[in-house]
Design a protein around this motif. Structure first.
Motif, short mmCIF file in Angstrom:
data_model
loop_
_atom_site.label_atom_id
_atom_site.label_comp_id
_atom_site.label_asym_id
_atom_site.label_seq_id
_atom_site.Cartn_x
_atom_site.Cartn_y
_atom_site.Cartn_z
N ARG A 39 -9.22 -2.92 -11.66
CA ARG A 39 -8.44 -3.25 -10.52
C ARG A 39 -9.04 -4.46 -9.48
O ARG A 39 -10.36 -4.76 -9.70
CB ARG A 39 -8.58 -2.26 -9.58
N GLU A 40 -8.22 -4.80 -8.38
CA GLU A 40 -8.91 -6.08 -7.53
C GLU A 40 -8.81 -5.28 -6.21
O GLU A 40 -7.70 -4.97 -5.82
CB GLU A 40 -8.36 -7.26 -7.52
N PRO A 41 -9.79 -5.36 -5.20
CA PRO A 41 -10.99 -5.94 -5.46
C PRO A 41 -11.78 -5.25 -6.57
O PRO A 41 -11.63 -4.02 -6.67
CB PRO A 41 -11.78 -5.71 -4.11
N SER A 76 -1.43 -10.44 -4.92
CA SER A 76 -2.03 -9.81 -3.78
C SER A 76 -2.35 -10.69 -2.76
O SER A 76 -2.00 -10.62 -1.46
CB SER A 76 -2.79 -8.79 -3.89
N SER A 77 -3.08 -11.78 -3.21
CA SER A 77 -3.69 -12.74 -2.15
C SER A 77 -2.50 -13.46 -1.61
O SER A 77 -2.42 -13.92 -0.46
CB SER A 77 -4.44 -13.82 -2.92
N GLU A 86 -7.15 1.39 5.80
CA GLU A 86 -7.57 0.26 5.65
C GLU A 86 -6.95 -0.97 6.70
O GLU A 86 -5.62 -0.56 7.25
CB GLU A 86 -7.76 -0.43 4.13
N ASP A 112 0.83 -1.24 0.00
CA ASP A 112 -0.05 0.08 -0.05
C ASP A 112 1.08 1.33 -0.06
O ASP A 112 1.78 1.35 0.76
CB ASP A 112 -0.96 -0.09 1.01
N LEU A 170 -12.38 -4.63 4.21
CA LEU A 170 -11.32 -3.68 3.87
C LEU A 170 -11.27 -2.38 4.73
O LEU A 170 -10.33 -1.96 5.43
CB LEU A 170 -10.58 -3.32 2.76
N TYR A 176 -5.32 -3.29 6.41
CA TYR A 176 -3.73 -3.92 6.12
C TYR A 176 -2.82 -2.76 6.22
O TYR A 176 -1.45 -3.15 6.10
CB TYR A 176 -3.66 -4.56 4.85
N ARG A 185 -14.47 -4.69 -0.14
CA ARG A 185 -14.22 -3.18 0.40
C ARG A 185 -14.75 -2.95 1.65
O ARG A 185 -14.07 -2.15 2.42
CB ARG A 185 -14.82 -2.29 -0.82
N PHE A 231 -11.46 -12.80 -2.05
CA PHE A 231 -10.59 -12.28 -3.19
C PHE A 231 -10.52 -13.61 -4.36
O PHE A 231 -10.55 -12.85 -5.78
CB PHE A 231 -9.06 -12.15 -2.67
N TYR A 262 -3.63 -8.47 -8.38
CA TYR A 262 -4.32 -9.76 -9.17
C TYR A 262 -3.66 -10.71 -7.83
O TYR A 262 -3.82 -10.50 -6.52
CB TYR A 262 -3.71 -9.98 -10.35
N TYR A 300 -0.60 -10.79 0.87
CA TYR A 300 -1.32 -10.17 2.11
C TYR A 300 -2.11 -11.35 3.00
O TYR A 300 -2.03 -11.31 4.10
CB TYR A 300 -2.66 -9.25 1.52
N GLN A 301 -2.82 -12.28 2.41
CA GLN A 301 -3.61 -13.35 3.05
C GLN A 301 -2.64 -14.35 3.63
O GLN A 301 -2.63 -14.60 4.69
CB GLN A 301 -4.50 -14.08 2.11
#
Ligand code: TYD
Length: 218
Positions: A42-44, A106-107, A164, A16, A57, A166, A54, A76, A103, A110-111
């Motif tokens: 973009r994602e989400p 990111s998962s 947000e 971010d 988030l 994260y 969102r 996601f 895409y 981040y996850q």
């Protein structure tokens, strides 16, 4: 046989405040002015599953309790398949260059970074997230904008938007380290690292240099 050439899916990734949104806008303007048909997304996503994400988030809803990270990974992944089917694939088929702000990398960053506790029993969370995304189309190339977490934090503060879930220091440092070795998270994908610490114009030049060969690659 139709002479229509399939488009390309090019993804922008980073922590971010890494500047992916600014850079995607710059790159799209650049290639549009060269006469290419471009679609920025973009994602989400903007579709229903993306809207739900969102809310989570922004901290408006709480999902999954102790398995929050896993719940987010599932959402996601579902949003991504819907995004590909609804928005990405039809444009690629008509020859458009699709630029996506985030895409599945990111998962995978981040996850997995937020579910560290779940890996204590040796469970391979990265492999699990990868398998959730097994049916997501692979990008033609992914630009990873690597930034110093302190630089990114300053940019987030300057942006002034509500933060947000994260957007905190410790996690962002962990994510920056994961992104630096992004190829480990998506083996076989084409990953292009660009240093994002410099001024936007300079970063935009580096991105154009890295991505241009991928626009016409077969
Ligand atoms: P971001 O891309 O920064 O958009 P905005 O500028 O609207 O805040 O926010 C999306 C957030 O979602 C970002 O913190 C990364 C996170 N994210 C995941 O955790 N997993 C994912 O798979 C995706 C696509 C995003």
């Amino acid at each position: 046989m139709s002479g229509l050439r399939r488009g390309k899916l090019l993804v922008f990734e980073g922590i971010d405040g890494s500047g992916t949104t600014t850079q995607i806008a710059r790159f799209s303007e650049r290639i549009r002015s060269q006469g290419r048909t471009v679609h920025v997304t973009r994602e989400p996503s903007v579709a229903p599953i993306g809207a739900l994400i969102r809310e989570a988030l922004g901290g408006k809803i709480e999902l999954g309790g102790a398995t929050h990270a896993q719940t987010m990974a599932l959402l996601f992944a579902a949003d991504r398949l819907d995004h590909v089917a609804r928005e990405i694939e039809p444009r690629l088929a008509e020859g458009t260059i699709v630029l996506s702000d985030r895409y599945d990398l990111s998962s995978l960053a981040y996850q997995t970074a937020t579910a560290a506790a779940a890996t204590a029993d040796g469970f391979d969370l990265t492999a699990w997230v990868r398998s959730l995304n097994r049916f997501a189309l692979r990008p033609d190339a992914t630009v990873v904008v690597d930034v110093d977490p302190d630089v990114a934090a300053q940019r987030r503060t300057a942006r002034g938007a509500a933060s947000e879930i994260y957007e905190h220091e410790t996690l962002q440092r962990k994510l920056a380290a994961l992104y630096r070795h992004a190829e480990r998270l998506v083996p076989g994908d084409c990953i292009l690292h660009v240093c994002g610490d410099a001024a936007p114009d300079e970063v935009a030049e580096a991105i154009a240099l890295a991505l241009t060969p991928h626009l016409d690659a077969s």
